[in-house]
Each structure stands twice: as C-alpha cells, then as structure tokens.
Design an enzyme around this catalytic site. Structure first.
Site, PDB file in Angstrom:
ATOM      1  CB  SER A   1     -28.631  70.168  63.784  1.00  0.00           C
ATOM      2  OG  SER A   1     -28.009  71.424  63.798  1.00  0.00           O
TER       3      SER A   1
ATOM      4  CE1 TYR B   1     -33.012  72.267  62.089  1.00  0.00           C
ATOM      5  CE2 TYR B   1     -30.835  73.223  62.392  1.00  0.00           C
ATOM      6  CZ  TYR B   1     -31.651  72.254  61.838  1.00  0.00           C
ATOM      7  OH  TYR B   1     -31.106  71.291  61.033  1.00  0.00           O
TER       8      TYR B   1
END
Ligand code: ZN
Length: 685
Positions: free
Chosen positions: A569, A582
């Site tokens: 990501s 995250y």
C-alpha cells in the site's frame, strides 16, 4: 449391460424437437446417441459417433436423401440436432467408385455435401456410416469389446464371442479405406447386427433407433459375459514403501519434471488431474506395471490425447522425496528419449514429412498413489485422466482373460501423426497465462476477485482463497471449470498449508501467488491499543509471510521458478495520519518482498509488489471513504479520481492488470509497481 430405452423419454424428445421443425428420425437419433454417450464404458470424449439416414428439404425446397452424422466438436452425451449435420447421401455414395481418396480430399468433399455450409465438420467416420445400408448406425469404443479384440488371438476370440451376430473387420486406419472395407464385409454378411472392428471398436445398426441401440447393448453384453469367464486375478502386487508420500508433495515434483524445458525462464508447464480409485490402485500397484502399461493405447485415436504410453515413476517414499525426485527425473528422461526414437523410427517412412510432437507425457502412473492426467489446461488434464481410467479398465479385463495386445507401433504412429492432426499443429495461440496455476488470497471480493477473474480470462487455472468460504466458492463458480474456491483464514498458518495442499492435489502445483488479503486498521500511533496493532500485523504482515513460505516451498519442488506478488500500500512508504497500524505492517511486507527477491532469485522465483491507492474495493469499512470525500465536498467517485496526478479514477481492473504484467515479467524482481494514478508523496525512489 442393460438397455436404457424408455418409450416415454423417446416420445418426449420427439415432441420437443417437433416444435423446432426437427423430424422424428433426428429426434430419435439424438435420444439414443445420448444414451450411448452418457455411458463411459461405451463412449469417452468424442470417441464414438452415430448417424441416421432420412430426408430433408434443401434451400430450394427440394426433398433430399441425407445422412445426419455426428459433427466434430460435439459429444454424444449432450448432442443436439445441430451436432448432427446433414449431408447429401447420393453425393457421398458416389465416392465408392474411387479406388483411393486422401484424408484431406475426403474432409473437403464431405464439407461440399453439407446441406448447411455453416455446420461443423462431419466425423472422419462419415463414409463408413454412409456406405452401410442401414437407417440407424451406432459406433462406440466399448471397453468390453476392446478387452476382447486387444488380444494376441483377438480375431479368434472375437469370432468365438460374437459368432454369426457380428462380422469381423481387420484393422484399417479410419478414413476412406476403412469405410469401403467395412461396407464390403457388411454386404457379404447381410444378416449381422453389427461389425467388430478389431483393436478399434464396434458398430451396430438397424432399421430403427431402438433396434440399433439395443443391438449395441446386446453385443457388448456378449463381450462382458466372456470377460466374466475364466478370469485370473490381476495384478500381482509390487512391494511398496511402508509410508508413501502424499499427493500434495508428489504432484509439484512431477509437474516440474514434465515442464519443458525445465530450466527455461518460462517453460511449457502442464496442469495435473489426480485419480486414485480402487481399480487404478490395483493397476498401478502391480509388480508388472512396466510391462502391461507400456504396450500401447487400447484404441488408436486415444494416442492423439494421451500418447502411446504413460510415464511410470517409482513409488514415492515419504522418508526420501529427494531420491524419488531423482528417480522420477531419470524415468522422464527415458520417456523423452523413447518418444524421439519412436518418431525417428517411423517418420518419413510413409507419406509427407511430419512435425515431431512434444515429448511431455499425458499420463503419469505412480505406484502406491494413483495416476495423474496431464494437460495444457485443466480440461485437457481431465480428458487425459478419463482416458487413462478407461485404459486401466480395458487392460485389467484383457489381462484377466489373456494377454493385452494392442495395435502395432507402426499403426499407432500413423494415428498419432495423422495428417489431419498434424494440420492442426501451431494453430490457435495460447493465452498469456495458459498452463499456469495462480493462487489469490482475499479473492472473495474487490481487488482479489478482480485479479482472480482477470488471470482466469488470461488462461490461468485459479485458486481463490478467502476467509469467507461462500465468497471464495461463489467467485470460483462464477469463473467456472478451472477454478477452485477455498475458505481460508490466512492468519492461520495451518489453514494456509492445507489450502496450498488442496491446490496441489487439484491442479498439481502453483506458479503465481498473489498475496492480497489485507485490512486497514486505524488509530493514532501514540494511543492505539497493542491489540489493534498486533491484529494488523497478523494479517498485513505475518499472513503474507506464511503464504510466501508455502509458495516458495511448492515452487522449489517444481523447480520451474514462479511469481510471488504482494499487494502492499502507499502507506508502506507514505504514512498518513491515523494509519500507523496499517502502514507499519505494510512497510514490513514491502521489505519482505525484497527479502524473498534476494533469497529466491537463484530459484527463478520473482518477488514483486503492487502499490495501489484509492480504489473503492470495500477495504475502507464503515463509510470512511464517504466521510473523507464529504469533508472535501466531493462524491466518492470524484474523491477517488481527484487526488491523483493523472486525475483518473483507478479501478480494480487496473490493479489486476498490474499483477498480470508482473507475473509475466520473468526478468523483473524486487520491483514495486504503483497503480494510483500518480501520487508524488508515495513515489518510490
Ligand atoms: Zn472409432
């Protein structure tokens, strides 16, 4: 075998097709063709054909005598009237005047006789059907009949079994010559119910659909009854290791051995289909397997699909798989040498120069385990396995009453290297991911689903993993044959191992792994609970590690490289407020990509990542995306396209394409491909 004819079913089909203007003869032809085609003891994968002589109007409205015969590409088990193209019978019968006719001229002439030029090619056995005088003609490759005719004394035994109910036709390759020969023999024996084609199959015929069909079942019953008499026990068992290795461990080793050439960056891989019924085990566990399994195929056209012989490997001892791999490798080398020598012996002796076929086996027999069908696709592997099971049935019966003896090698060569088959070579390009098996985690929706579907569309067999088993199965079912759905929580290392084992049992191994499952936990890093951070690490880092570990284990066993792909990501390089939980494990996963690239490059395994951003896949739960868009006075769509340099919305299909590109890039490793429309803060240096 029993007749399955039912008046009510026949009438129902006649009525159904009458509504489409199909005549009764063709309706009944469809009915009994399906009865034959749905019995694997009679017909397998286009191995039989049927016909009816009837009348139809041509485009001028003139009534013509026609032969409706099975078209190529159709299966008797689910045939429809359009699978039985009509040919002008009178024109076909003209051919009997000729002394000889090449296969190419025959195929071309037959097309010229079609009432409808858009029909499929009529069967290569069309002329045999045409030259026989009977209205209904049925042809099968019955296993029981083959077990009788595939004997050294097949002629005498067939005469004894069928008496004056069937006439015997010596082996002639299918085509014009066989059609003439069979017609002559039938005319000399006008009272017979059928023809036994030695080492090939059986024809039955009659005035009605029922008569021809029931003559088939009745003649086959004679063969079955003979096979029940004076049987000896087959086969004496070989000595096997105490602990045989499992299918999931053996399959990748074999799959690697039959990829050609193995050391290529992109070898021609195969897909496997494993079978292990009681009959198969009895056959492969026999001590004389290397004799009875190597004499040739049971009926000549089988070698177009499964070659003349299977590859036989030693029994795999669970305690020494390295030894098994070496011995199996030697067996494969011998198999290849044998194929080359066989080609050299027979090619060029008769007719035009031939193109040598690949030397990759289509059936592998493994004592202690079972058999593998081998093919360029899941469907081809299944066909090979079906034909192999059929072979086991015929040879087991043949050996029980005598000695299995198929056609000579020269005759088998003529069939395998038939000009009509040679003409098909090199036609029909394969899809980019054909022959590969891809496993995708988090495949039940979003990017994972899109990637699984895109890879399947490019020809890969796909294994869809998802924590939600129903979602995984639904995606696999949507893709259809060649897809397997497995419920799997990737944070459970044992469940991951089981899923990889299941994939290996189903398709033989794995070439591409897309480690995609992930979820975005949030929290301000100085205040977030330990539990949330650890949960995120379980899914966004440790699950990637356990998936990758299993991937390299299978890929190393295959020895044909592979592609490891990770969904990282932008958070991995560009932290965002509240996204620490995250971003941290994703950053660790980005490092993981490089570690795998470094340590498995020498094994031909590439490790790459896709860095996607702002794709509406449902990963941002709880209306987060909507809130962020609203804060900027935008709709979700505007928000997704507004924030990037190209001002274009990035879609699931764009991410799927990036995974495919990286899977195909066999000289790119440790790369990160951004699919975010351009985000300079997340651009990698
Ligand atoms: Zn045939």
């Amino acid at each position: 075998m029993k007749s399955l004819w039912k008046d009510a079913d026949a009438k129902r089909l006649i009525a159904k097709y009458a509504r489409d203007g199909i005549n009764k003869d063709v309706a009944l032809r469809v009915y009994t063709s399906r009865l034959l085609g749905n019995d694997a003891r009679l017909v397998l994968h286009g191995g039989g054909n049927t016909s009816v002589k009837t009348t139809m109007k041509d485009v001028l409205g003139v009534k013509r005598d026609v032969l409706c015969v099975k078209g190529s590409g159709w299966d008797l088990g689910d045939i429809e009237p359009r699978g039985l193209p009509a040919l002008r019978l009178e024109d076909l019968l003209e051919l009997r005047r000729l002394g000889r006719l090449s296969d190419e001229d025959m195929v071309s002439y037959q097309r010229g006789c079609l009432l409808d030029a858009t029909s499929p090619n009529p069967s290569v056995e069309t002329l045999l059907h045409a030259f026989l005088p009977h209205k209904f003609v049925d042809h099968t490759h019955s296993t029981a009949v083959l077990a009788i005719t595939d004997q050294a004394n097949g002629l005498e035994l067939s005469a004894e079994v069928f008496g004056d109910r069937a006439a015997l036709v010596p082996y002639v390759m299918p085509g014009f010559a066989l059609a003439k020969k069979a017609a002559e023999i039938a005319e000399a024996n006008p009272d017979v119910e059928g023809l036994i084609l030695l080492k090939h199959g059986i024809f039955s015929f009659g005035d009605t659909a029922r008569e021809a069909y029931e003559r088939m079942t009745s003649l086959v019953t004679l063969a079955e009854q003979r096979l029940g008499k004076g049987r000896r026990t087959v086969f004496a068992a070989a000595v096997l290791p105490k602990n045989t290795a499992g299918v999931a461990e053996v399959a990748p080793i074999l799959r690697g051995l039959v990829a050609s050439p193995r050391d290529d960056a992109d070898p021609a891989r195969m897909v496997l289909d494993f079978r292990n019924t009681k009959a198969i085990r009895n056959y492969v566990d026999g001590k004389d397997l290397s004799s009875y399994s190597q004499r040739g195929v049971v009926t000549p056209d089988h070698n177009i699909r499964i070659k003349n012989w299977p590859l036989v490997v030693p029994a795999p001892d669970a305690g020494d798989l390295a030894k098994f791999a070496r011995a199996a490798g030697k067996a494969q080398q011998k198999f290849e040498d044998r194929c080359h020598k066989y080609f050299a012996r027979h090619s060029g002796k008769r007719g035009a120069a031939k193109t040598e076929l690949d030397a990759q086996p289509r059936v592998i027999l493994v004592p202690g385990l079972g058999l593998f069908g081998v093919g360029k696709s899941v469907a081809e592997a299944a066909v090979a396995a079906d034909l192999a099971e059929n072979t086991v049935a015929v040879i087991s019966d043949a050996e029980a009453i005598g000695r299995f003896q198929p056609l000579s090698e020269a005759n088998l060569f003529d069939m395998e290297y038939w000009s009509l088959e040679q003409a098909k070579l090199g036609k029909g390009a394969e899809k980019p991911l054909a022959r590969r098996v891809a496993l995708i985690t988090g495949g039940g929706g979003g990017i994972g689903q899109g990637t699984a579907e895109a890879m399947a569309a490019q020809g890969a067999a796909v294994v869809v993993l998802d924590r939600d088993a129903d979602a995984a199965h639904a995606v696999a079912a949507g893709i259809g044959a060649g897809a397997l759905g497995i419920g799997c929580d990737v944070t459970d290392a044992q469940a991951v191992r089981r899923a990889f084992d299941q994939a290996c049992k189903t398709f033989g191994g794995i070439d591409i792994v897309v480690s995609n499952a992930g979820a975005a936990w949030q929290g301000k890093i100085g205040e977030v609970s330990d539990k949330v951070l650890r949960q995120s690490f379980e899914l966004n880092f440790f699950a990637h590690q356990s998936v990758a570990q299993n991937a390299v284990r299978v890929m190393k066993a295959q020895g044909t490289g592979g592609a490891l792909l990770f969904n990282t990501s932008k958070q991995a390089v560009n932290p965002g407020p509240d996204f620490g939980p995250y971003g941290l494990p994703k950053a660790a996963t980005l490092f993981l990509v490089r570690q795998y690239a470094l340590e498995y490059g020498a094994d031909g395994i590439t490790a790459n990542a896709v860095n996607a951003d702002r794709i509406n896949t449902g990963i941002f739960a709880g209306g987060m995306l909507e809130d962020r868009a609203a804060a900027r006075g935008l709709t979700v769509e505007q928000y997704l396209g507004d924030g990037n340099l190209l001002k274009r919305e990035v879609k699931v299909a764009d991410v799927a394409q990036a995974f495919i590109d990286l899977a195909l890039s066999r000289k790119t490793t440790a790369a990160v491909l951004t699919v975010d429309g351009g985000n300079i803060a997340a651009a990698l240096r």
